[in-house]
Write a protein that holds these residues in place. Sequence first.
Motif, PDB file in Angstrom:
ATOM      1  N   ARG A 134     -19.074  39.660  25.454  1.00 48.68           N
ATOM      2  CA  ARG A 134     -18.745  40.514  24.611  1.00 48.68           C
ATOM      3  C   ARG A 134     -19.805  40.883  22.849  1.00 48.68           C
ATOM      4  NH1 ARG A 134     -13.230  43.500  24.414  1.00 48.68           N
ATOM      5  NH2 ARG A 134     -14.117  43.311  26.425  1.00 48.68           N
ATOM      6  N   GLN A 135     -19.098  39.304  22.355  1.00 43.88           N
ATOM      7  CA  GLN A 135     -19.789  39.449  21.351  1.00 43.88           C
ATOM      8  C   GLN A 135     -21.395  38.534  21.160  1.00 43.88           C
ATOM      9  OE1 GLN A 135     -17.225  35.455  21.977  1.00 43.88           O
ATOM     10  NE2 GLN A 135     -16.252  35.988  19.524  1.00 43.88           N
ATOM     11  N   ALA A 136     -21.920  38.118  22.596  1.00 40.57           N
ATOM     12  CA  ALA A 136     -23.505  37.834  22.289  1.00 40.57           C
ATOM     13  C   ALA A 136     -24.480  39.393  22.545  1.00 40.57           C
ATOM     14  CB  ALA A 136     -23.325  37.473  23.843  1.00 40.57           C
ATOM     15  N   ARG A 137     -23.190  39.803  22.964  1.00 42.00           N
ATOM     16  CA  ARG A 137     -23.974  41.765  23.020  1.00 42.00           C
ATOM     17  C   ARG A 137     -23.983  41.957  21.120  1.00 42.00           C
ATOM     18  NH1 ARG A 137     -20.863  44.539  26.973  1.00 42.00           N
ATOM     19  NH2 ARG A 137     -21.590  42.314  28.426  1.00 42.00           N
ATOM     20  N   ARG A 138     -22.950  41.784  20.755  1.00 41.82           N
ATOM     21  CA  ARG A 138     -22.842  42.255  19.440  1.00 41.82           C
ATOM     22  C   ARG A 138     -23.947  41.686  18.153  1.00 41.82           C
ATOM     23  NH1 ARG A 138     -17.176  41.374  17.805  1.00 41.82           N
ATOM     24  NH2 ARG A 138     -17.326  43.008  16.187  1.00 41.82           N
ATOM     25  N   PHE A 139     -23.705  40.497  18.882  1.00 46.86           N
ATOM     26  CA  PHE A 139     -24.861  39.960  17.690  1.00 46.86           C
ATOM     27  C   PHE A 139     -26.662  40.183  18.407  1.00 46.86           C
ATOM     28  CE2 PHE A 139     -23.339  34.986  17.908  1.00 46.86           C
ATOM     29  CZ  PHE A 139     -22.200  35.866  17.184  1.00 46.86           C
ATOM     30  N   VAL A 140     -26.929  40.525  19.561  1.00 46.03           N
ATOM     31  CA  VAL A 140     -28.402  41.769  19.551  1.00 46.03           C
ATOM     32  C   VAL A 140     -28.714  42.873  19.100  1.00 46.03           C
ATOM     33  CG1 VAL A 140     -29.862  42.428  21.692  1.00 46.03           C
ATOM     34  CG2 VAL A 140     -28.132  40.302  22.309  1.00 46.03           C
ATOM     35  N   TYR A 141     -27.045  43.502  19.044  1.00 45.74           N
ATOM     36  CA  TYR A 141     -27.828  45.269  18.409  1.00 45.74           C
ATOM     37  C   TYR A 141     -26.782  44.592  17.686  1.00 45.74           C
ATOM     38  CZ  TYR A 141     -27.652  47.342  23.059  1.00 45.74           C
ATOM     39  OH  TYR A 141     -27.773  47.459  24.324  1.00 45.74           O
ATOM     40  N   TYR A 142     -26.753  43.797  16.953  1.00 43.00           N
ATOM     41  CA  TYR A 142     -27.127  43.446  15.606  1.00 43.00           C
ATOM     42  C   TYR A 142     -28.369  43.159  14.755  1.00 43.00           C
ATOM     43  CZ  TYR A 142     -26.699  41.254  11.061  1.00 43.00           C
ATOM     44  OH  TYR A 142     -27.108  40.569  10.004  1.00 43.00           O
ATOM     45  N   LEU A 143     -29.125  42.159  15.400  1.00 48.12           N
ATOM     46  CA  LEU A 143     -30.579  42.033  15.174  1.00 48.12           C
ATOM     47  C   LEU A 143     -31.192  42.748  15.508  1.00 48.12           C
ATOM     48  CD1 LEU A 143     -30.044  37.684  17.371  1.00 48.12           C
ATOM     49  CD2 LEU A 143     -30.693  38.455  14.820  1.00 48.12           C
ATOM     50  N   LEU A 144     -31.054  43.879  16.319  1.00 44.50           N
ATOM     51  CA  LEU A 144     -31.527  45.259  16.891  1.00 44.50           C
ATOM     52  C   LEU A 144     -31.870  45.866  15.226  1.00 44.50           C
ATOM     53  CD1 LEU A 144     -31.040  45.584  20.632  1.00 44.50           C
ATOM     54  CD2 LEU A 144     -32.748  44.932  19.308  1.00 44.50           C
ATOM     55  N   SER A 145     -30.941  45.698  14.792  1.00 43.04           N
ATOM     56  CA  SER A 145     -30.951  46.559  13.293  1.00 43.04           C
ATOM     57  C   SER A 145     -31.783  46.405  12.518  1.00 43.04           C
ATOM     58  CB  SER A 145     -29.274  46.991  13.041  1.00 43.04           C
ATOM     59  OG  SER A 145     -28.519  46.207  12.514  1.00 43.04           O
ATOM     60  N   ARG A 146     -31.398  44.967  12.395  1.00 43.14           N
ATOM     61  CA  ARG A 146     -32.242  44.338  11.399  1.00 43.14           C
ATOM     62  C   ARG A 146     -33.908  44.368  11.169  1.00 43.14           C
ATOM     63  NH1 ARG A 146     -28.964  43.109   8.040  1.00 43.14           N
ATOM     64  NH2 ARG A 146     -30.076  41.699   7.105  1.00 43.14           N
ATOM     65  N   SER A 147     -34.593  44.415   9.752  1.00 45.57           N
ATOM     66  CA  SER A 147     -35.753  44.886   9.836  1.00 45.57           C
ATOM     67  C   SER A 147     -36.214  43.854   9.929  1.00 45.57           C
ATOM     68  CB  SER A 147     -36.269  44.953   8.104  1.00 45.57           C
ATOM     69  OG  SER A 147     -36.332  43.855   8.049  1.00 45.57           O
ATOM     70  N   ASN A 148     -37.820  43.837  11.054  1.00 45.83           N
ATOM     71  CA  ASN A 148     -39.065  42.975  11.357  1.00 45.83           C
ATOM     72  C   ASN A 148     -38.756  42.093  10.316  1.00 45.83           C
ATOM     73  OD1 ASN A 148     -38.991  44.232  13.453  1.00 45.83           O
ATOM     74  ND2 ASN A 148     -41.820  44.801  13.126  1.00 45.83           N
ATOM     75  N   SER A 149     -39.194  41.830   9.220  1.00 48.68           N
ATOM     76  CA  SER A 149     -39.410  40.778   8.478  1.00 48.68           C
ATOM     77  C   SER A 149     -38.253  39.911   7.936  1.00 48.68           C
ATOM     78  CB  SER A 149     -39.542  41.353   7.273  1.00 48.68           C
ATOM     79  OG  SER A 149     -38.331  42.191   5.812  1.00 48.68           O
ATOM     80  N   SER A 150     -36.038  40.263   7.818  1.00 46.54           N
ATOM     81  CA  SER A 150     -35.322  39.630   8.253  1.00 46.54           C
ATOM     82  C   SER A 150     -35.110  38.916   9.374  1.00 46.54           C
ATOM     83  CB  SER A 150     -34.117  40.980   7.689  1.00 46.54           C
ATOM     84  OG  SER A 150     -33.947  41.668   9.180  1.00 46.54           O
ATOM     85  N   ILE A 151     -35.903  39.660  10.326  1.00 51.01           N
ATOM     86  CA  ILE A 151     -35.241  38.495  11.348  1.00 51.01           C
ATOM     87  C   ILE A 151     -37.095  37.403  11.360  1.00 51.01           C
ATOM     88  CG2 ILE A 151     -36.065  38.980  14.141  1.00 51.01           C
ATOM     89  CD1 ILE A 151     -33.749  40.179  13.708  1.00 51.01           C
ATOM     90  N   ARG A 152     -38.146  37.896  10.967  1.00 47.09           N
ATOM     91  CA  ARG A 152     -38.815  36.808  10.600  1.00 47.09           C
ATOM     92  C   ARG A 152     -38.525  35.493  10.285  1.00 47.09           C
ATOM     93  NH1 ARG A 152     -42.172  34.467  13.276  1.00 47.09           N
ATOM     94  NH2 ARG A 152     -43.031  36.157  13.889  1.00 47.09           N
TER      95      ARG A 152
END
Length: 205
Positions: free
Chosen positions: A20-38
């Motif tokens: 469940r926490q893993a899924r929340r991490f994934v959706y959190y990352l999807l909500s971030r901008s490309n630059s912050s992921i980079r």
Amino acid sequence: MDYLRRLEENFTHFPGIGPRQARRFVYYLLSRSNSSIRELVDLIYSVKNASRECHKCHRFFIVNTNIKSNDNCGICMDASRDPSTLMVLARDSDLESVEKSGAYKGLYFVLGGIVPIMDKEPDKRIRLKSLLDRISDTVEIKEVILSLNTTPDGENTEDIVKHSLLLLQEKRDIKISILGRGLSKGAELEYADQDTIKNALLNRH
Ligand SMILES: [Zn+2]
């Protein structure tokens, strides 16, 4: 498996993280901008490339580019630390907690994990042989402090290490201490506050 599921799967390998926490991490990352992921990916790479495992205590440390040899970490190389005591811990995060408490000035050894109850191959879970070699090779060590979580698996690990140390004790005069009763049953060292660690060290037996 699609990308999303694969990423989620990867997060479930992190310590203490369930699906469940893993899924929340994934959706959190999807909500971030490309630059912050980079930035995050680069940071992970940088930390990984700049760090090394200490030959002596096996903790991870950030390499000091100003010195030639980076085999050993700053704690192991610090001449002001007491070489007569060696604290044995399960993980780097436990070591960080003890360091933060400021109550301990000796050296460390990180086992790299714990041995679950009923596990038949403790040598594959923890650096038991390496620990015994370290103690055998270092005559300065007079006391070994076992600082493991007071959980059932932590206590099982403590028993296994203690048993091996008792065999070593037949050849050499070494005191084996267990982190004091300051740690309540089920306590995890990583989450213990500074005063608790200080008291546990004072009450070691
Ligand atoms: Zn070290």
